[in-house]
Design a protein around this motif. Structure first.
Motif, PDB file in Angstrom:
ATOM      1  N   VAL A  47      -8.837   2.216  -1.962  1.00  0.00           N
ATOM      2  CA  VAL A  47      -7.827   2.142  -2.920  1.00  0.00           C
ATOM      3  C   VAL A  47      -6.565   2.193  -2.555  1.00  0.00           C
ATOM      4  CG1 VAL A  47      -6.941   3.781  -4.608  1.00  0.00           C
ATOM      5  CG2 VAL A  47      -9.572   3.703  -4.526  1.00  0.00           C
ATOM      6  N   ARG A  48      -6.235   2.611  -1.289  1.00  0.00           N
ATOM      7  CA  ARG A  48      -4.598   2.529  -0.851  1.00  0.00           C
ATOM      8  C   ARG A  48      -4.429   0.705  -0.456  1.00  0.00           C
ATOM      9  NH1 ARG A  48      -0.845   5.745   2.585  1.00  0.00           N
ATOM     10  NH2 ARG A  48       0.596   4.136   2.561  1.00  0.00           N
ATOM     11  N   HIS A  49      -5.560   0.088   0.071  1.00  0.00           N
ATOM     12  CA  HIS A  49      -5.173  -1.015   0.413  1.00  0.00           C
ATOM     13  C   HIS A  49      -5.260  -1.894  -0.971  1.00  0.00           C
ATOM     14  CE1 HIS A  49      -5.854  -4.686   2.661  1.00  0.00           C
ATOM     15  NE2 HIS A  49      -6.825  -5.098   1.942  1.00  0.00           N
ATOM     16  N   GLU A  50      -5.950  -1.703  -1.844  1.00  0.00           N
ATOM     17  CA  GLU A  50      -5.987  -2.484  -3.139  1.00  0.00           C
ATOM     18  C   GLU A  50      -4.636  -2.118  -3.774  1.00  0.00           C
ATOM     19  OE1 GLU A  50      -9.295  -1.587  -5.442  1.00  0.00           O
ATOM     20  OE2 GLU A  50     -10.616  -2.290  -4.123  1.00  0.00           O
ATOM     21  N   ALA A  51      -3.944  -0.840  -3.847  1.00  0.00           N
ATOM     22  CA  ALA A  51      -2.913  -0.441  -4.519  1.00  0.00           C
ATOM     23  C   ALA A  51      -1.787  -1.263  -3.743  1.00  0.00           C
ATOM     24  CB  ALA A  51      -2.706   0.978  -4.383  1.00  0.00           C
ATOM     25  N   ASP A  52      -1.561  -1.242  -2.356  1.00  0.00           N
ATOM     26  CA  ASP A  52      -0.749  -2.106  -1.825  1.00  0.00           C
ATOM     27  C   ASP A  52      -0.621  -3.581  -2.148  1.00  0.00           C
ATOM     28  OD1 ASP A  52       0.027   0.127  -0.459  1.00  0.00           O
ATOM     29  OD2 ASP A  52      -0.781  -0.010   1.285  1.00  0.00           O
ATOM     30  N   HIS A  53      -1.729  -4.146  -1.995  1.00  0.00           N
ATOM     31  CA  HIS A  53      -1.839  -5.546  -2.327  1.00  0.00           C
ATOM     32  C   HIS A  53      -1.238  -5.911  -4.040  1.00  0.00           C
ATOM     33  CE1 HIS A  53      -3.582  -9.343  -2.494  1.00  0.00           C
ATOM     34  NE2 HIS A  53      -4.100  -9.231  -3.760  1.00  0.00           N
ATOM     35  N   ARG A  54      -1.828  -5.040  -4.844  1.00  0.00           N
ATOM     36  CA  ARG A  54      -1.383  -5.102  -6.189  1.00  0.00           C
ATOM     37  C   ARG A  54       0.315  -5.070  -6.089  1.00  0.00           C
ATOM     38  NH1 ARG A  54      -5.890  -1.767  -9.663  1.00  0.00           N
ATOM     39  NH2 ARG A  54      -7.407  -3.585  -9.336  1.00  0.00           N
ATOM     40  N   ILE A  55       0.851  -4.208  -5.537  1.00  0.00           N
ATOM     41  CA  ILE A  55       2.349  -3.708  -5.407  1.00  0.00           C
ATOM     42  C   ILE A  55       3.005  -5.056  -4.967  1.00  0.00           C
ATOM     43  CG2 ILE A  55       4.028  -2.392  -4.513  1.00  0.00           C
ATOM     44  CD1 ILE A  55       2.420  -0.064  -4.701  1.00  0.00           C
ATOM     45  N   ASP A  56       2.425  -5.388  -3.823  1.00  0.00           N
ATOM     46  CA  ASP A  56       2.828  -6.691  -3.313  1.00  0.00           C
ATOM     47  C   ASP A  56       2.944  -7.997  -4.042  1.00  0.00           C
ATOM     48  OD1 ASP A  56       3.523  -5.371  -0.615  1.00  0.00           O
ATOM     49  OD2 ASP A  56       1.805  -6.144   0.332  1.00  0.00           O
ATOM     50  N   GLU A  57       1.817  -8.202  -4.884  1.00  0.00           N
ATOM     51  CA  GLU A  57       1.879  -9.223  -5.853  1.00  0.00           C
ATOM     52  C   GLU A  57       2.691  -8.990  -6.992  1.00  0.00           C
ATOM     53  OE1 GLU A  57      -1.650 -10.538  -9.173  1.00  0.00           O
ATOM     54  OE2 GLU A  57      -2.502  -9.677  -7.184  1.00  0.00           O
ATOM     55  N   LEU A  58       2.802  -7.782  -7.424  1.00  0.00           N
ATOM     56  CA  LEU A  58       3.597  -7.286  -8.400  1.00  0.00           C
ATOM     57  C   LEU A  58       5.121  -7.916  -8.218  1.00  0.00           C
ATOM     58  CD1 LEU A  58       2.334  -4.303 -10.180  1.00  0.00           C
ATOM     59  CD2 LEU A  58       2.377  -6.601 -11.133  1.00  0.00           C
ATOM     60  N   GLU A  59       5.342  -7.389  -6.855  1.00  0.00           N
ATOM     61  CA  GLU A  59       6.704  -7.593  -6.207  1.00  0.00           C
ATOM     62  C   GLU A  59       7.174  -9.301  -6.078  1.00  0.00           C
ATOM     63  OE1 GLU A  59       9.528  -6.547  -2.457  1.00  0.00           O
ATOM     64  OE2 GLU A  59       7.583  -5.435  -2.683  1.00  0.00           O
ATOM     65  N   HIS A  60       5.963  -9.809  -5.915  1.00  0.00           N
ATOM     66  CA  HIS A  60       6.225 -11.296  -5.747  1.00  0.00           C
ATOM     67  C   HIS A  60       6.277 -11.939  -7.192  1.00  0.00           C
ATOM     68  CE1 HIS A  60       5.691 -15.489  -4.731  1.00  0.00           C
ATOM     69  NE2 HIS A  60       4.824 -15.343  -5.397  1.00  0.00           N
ATOM     70  N   ARG A  61       5.683 -11.595  -8.177  1.00  0.00           N
ATOM     71  CA  ARG A  61       5.661 -12.154  -9.547  1.00  0.00           C
ATOM     72  C   ARG A  61       7.160 -11.675 -10.048  1.00  0.00           C
ATOM     73  NH1 ARG A  61       0.663 -10.136 -12.591  1.00  0.00           N
ATOM     74  NH2 ARG A  61       1.955 -10.737 -14.324  1.00  0.00           N
TER      75      ARG A  61
END
Length: 99
Positions: free
Chosen positions: A30-44
Motif C-alpha cells: 500500500v505504501r509503495h502504491e501510494a508513493d507511486h501514485r503521488i509521484d504520478e500526480l506530481e508529474h501530471r
C-alpha cells in the motif's frame, strides 16, 4: 500419546507469524502504491503547470501584438496632450479673469 492441549508456541508459529508477515507485506505494498501514485500526480501537475504557463505566455503575446500598437498609442498620447493643453489654457483664462 500426547493430548491435544493449547500450546501458545504452536499458535504463534502456525498462525500469528504468517498473519503478521502478510500484514507487513500489505502495508509495504500500500505504501509503495501510494508513493507511486503521488509521484504520478506530481508529474501530471508539473506537466499541467507547464502547459498553463505556455498558454498564458502565448495569450500575453497575442494581446501585446493585436490590442495596442505603437502607432495607436502615439495617436492617443497626442490627442490627450492636445486636450490637456486646451484645458490648461482655459484654466489660465479663468484664473486671469478672476484677478
Amino acid at each position: 500419546m500426547e493430548s491435544l492441549t493449547f500450546d501458545p508456541r504452536w499458535w504463534v508459529t502456525a498462525v500469528e507469524l504468517p498473519v503478521l508477515g502478510a500484514m507487513a507485506m500489505m502495508v509495504w505494498r500500500v505504501r509503495h502504491e501510494a508513493d507511486h501514485r503521488i509521484d504520478e500526480l506530481e508529474h501530471r501537475l508539473d506537466v499541467g503547470m507547464g502547459q498553463a504557463r505556455e498558454a498564458l505566455a502565448a495569450y500575453k503575446l497575442e494581446v501585446a501584438k493585436s490590442y495596442a500598437t505603437t502607432g495607436y498609442l502615439k495617436d492617443v498620447e497626442q490627442r490627450l496632450t492636445e486636450h490637456l493643453v486646451r484645458i490648461e489654457g482655459k484654466l489660465d483664462g479663468v484664473q486671469s479673469a478672476a484677478r
